[in-house]
Write a protein that holds these residues in place. Structure first.
Motif, short mmCIF file in Angstrom:
data_model
loop_
_atom_site.label_atom_id
_atom_site.label_comp_id
_atom_site.label_asym_id
_atom_site.label_seq_id
_atom_site.Cartn_x
_atom_site.Cartn_y
_atom_site.Cartn_z
N GLN A 62 0.83 -1.21 0.00
CA GLN A 62 0.00 0.00 0.00
C GLN A 62 0.86 1.26 0.00
N ILE A 78 -1.39 5.57 -6.39
CA ILE A 78 -2.47 4.58 -6.38
C ILE A 78 -2.80 4.32 -4.91
N VAL A 88 -4.79 2.53 -2.14
CA VAL A 88 -5.59 1.31 -1.90
C VAL A 88 -6.09 1.34 -0.47
N LYS A 89 -7.42 1.32 -0.29
CA LYS A 89 -7.99 1.45 1.05
C LYS A 89 -7.83 0.18 1.88
N VAL A 106 -8.57 -5.72 -1.59
CA VAL A 106 -8.48 -5.39 -3.02
C VAL A 106 -7.50 -6.32 -3.73
N ILE A 150 -12.95 1.49 -8.51
CA ILE A 150 -11.75 2.32 -8.73
C ILE A 150 -12.19 3.71 -9.20
N ASP A 207 -12.87 1.63 -3.62
CA ASP A 207 -11.86 0.91 -2.84
C ASP A 207 -10.46 1.40 -3.16
N VAL A 208 -10.32 1.96 -4.37
CA VAL A 208 -9.01 2.43 -4.85
C VAL A 208 -9.20 3.79 -5.50
N TYR A 209 -8.26 4.70 -5.26
CA TYR A 209 -8.26 5.99 -5.95
C TYR A 209 -6.94 6.14 -6.68
N LEU A 260 -2.05 -1.40 -10.98
CA LEU A 260 -2.68 -1.93 -9.77
C LEU A 260 -2.83 -3.44 -9.84
#
Length: 458
Positions: A124, A132, A134-135, A139, A365, A379-381, A393
């Protein structure tokens, strides 16, 4: 009205008396008198926000393998220690206590416990350095099995802003066009002002007069006694404009290419035309090909016009059956939900109209420039322009899970071998105390060596 916040459509939508307008959309031209039909809690935006919340709550966290076996590990070690004590007690009570204690010291649940969270934390952090975000570690697990990637069009596949891609006609008209367009606020006017390169300026004696906006058609005004009109092809019929055959054929070509034609008329005669479009991102084709090569199916979910969406799909090699146009946020949500029941489903979007689908997908995303609610639901930005961040990713997720599995294998192998040595009396408590931290160090070293999201990696 600019309805892009709800539909993703980049070009304004004309409305007239009696039409419904939604909260959150933007009035671009004429003053409006509106009647509120419901409270804000029942507005379209609030309904979408409720769908987002329901989607987030319905997600079930994946239970990590370490959590599943961690509880059993302690019980098994205690049982083995009891068996070791009982077995050696027939020979010597001192040896029995010594070997049982050695087993309890050398058996290391720490390595098992660290294998997953430490590897995920490092991945992460490295992903964040590549913009990128990732929460959750879930994921990485979801992205192991290829399924379907649904892409929003406006702002995701395309740049999200209208641009002038071609101009044909007299360049002497450009200063007058810009002078007229400065009088209105509209995405198309902004594109013309930004992209048309003026060959000169109007003189101080040239005044723009009698500017009138024609919602859904364009704008017209007078300069030095000449009436200049700028607008869509519908303006030809609206103002009974005369247009030459070459210009007609060119407008036809624009239409077939998925471009929007704009006409510029002087005193009732079309003297110039231009084409506008929301341009496809430069890396979109490469990213989609990489996704397909990795086994993913790719589709488009868009609220934009059929011709525009189909043209984009065709340019990117996306099958027609995987291209959906003129669909509402609720319809997007249903498609994503149905897809998620059958396989891993990724939704990629940037707007409020995508937020419910982002929350309902296996992995949502949000891309660069997305609305706040879409970032909350995803869940992802990916905080960098383009679609190649998605492939980065996925590649990083595969490498991260591979590293986690390697860590589990190393940790379990260590515990099996160490337990065997302790039970057979081949090591003593001092050696066990030395070996125990080495197992944790080995797991940490492997996690650090994880190749995912390294700067020198693709």
């Amino acid at each position: 009205m600019d309805c892009s916040i709800l539909t993703g459509e980049s070009i304004g939508v004309p409305v007239t008396v009696g039409d419904h307008v939604s909260a959150g959309t933007t009035n671009l031209l004429s003053p409006l008198v509106i009647q509120a039909k419901c409270l804000v809690a029942h507005s379209r935006l609030s309904e979408i926000a409720s769908l987002v919340e329901a989607g987030i709550q319905s997600k079930t966290p994946i239970v990590q393998f370490a959590n599943a076996i961690g509880g059993y590990f302690v019980v098994i070690v205690l049982l083995l220690a009891g068996l070791t004590f009982a077995g050696w007690a027939t020979f010597s009570l001192e040896l029995a206590i010594n070997h049982a204690m050695t087993l309890l010291i050398v058996a290391c649940p720490c390595a098992l416990g660290l294998a997953t969270p430490f590897t995920i934390a490092i991945a992460q952090a490295r992903a964040a350095r590549q913009q990128i975000l990732v929460k959750s570690g879930d994921v990485f697990e979801h992205l192991q099995q290829p399924g379907t990637v649904w892409l929003d069009k406006t702002g995701t596949i395309t740049e999200g802003k209208i641009s002038v891609v071609e101009y044909q006609g007299e360049t002497e008209l450009i200063p007058a066009i810009l002078a007229i367009e400065k009088q209105v606020v509209h995405p198309i006017a902004n594109a013309l002002l930004r992209d048309l390169v003026s060959t000169g300026e109007l003189s101080e004696t040239d005044h723009v007069e009698e500017v009138n906006t024609l919602p859904g058609y364009g704008v017209c005004g007078r300069i030095n006694g000449a009436t200049i009109a700028v607008g869509s092809e519908k303006l030809i019929e609206k103002m009974t404009l005369s247009i030459s055959e070459p210009f007609k054929k060119q407008l036809n070509r624009y239409h077939q290419s998925g471009l929007t034609g704009i006409v510029i008329a002087v005193d009732g005669t079309v003297q110039a035309i231009c084409a506008i479009s929301d341009q496809i991102r430069p890396d979109a084709s490469i990213a989609i090909e990489q996704l397909k090569s990795a086994g993913w199916k790719v589709g488009i979910l868009s609220g934009d016009h059929v011709e525009v969406v189909n043209k984009v799909g065709k340019q990117l090699g996306i099958p027609e059956e995987m291209t959906f146009s003129q669909i509402s946020p609720e319809q997007k949500l249903e498609i994503v939900k149905e897809s998620s029941k059958q396989e891993t489903t990724i939704m990629v979007g940037d707007g409020v109209n995508d937020s419910a689908s982002l929350a309902a997908a296996s992995v949502g995303i949000a891309v660069h420039g997305g609305a706040a609610v879409s970032l909350q639901a995803a869940d992802v930005y990916i905080n960098r322009p383009g679609l190649l961040g998605i492939t980065a990713l996925m590649q990083g997720a595969k490498k991260t899970v591979r590293t986690i599995r390697l860590n589990f294998a190393v940790s379990l192998s260590y515990n099996i071998i160490a337990a065997g040595l302790a039970m057979s009396g081949m090591i003593n408590p001092i050696i066990a105390a030395i070996l125990m931290p080495l197992s944790s160090l080995s797991v940490l070293t492997i996690a650090f060596l994880n190749p995912a999201f390294r700067v020198d990696q693709p």
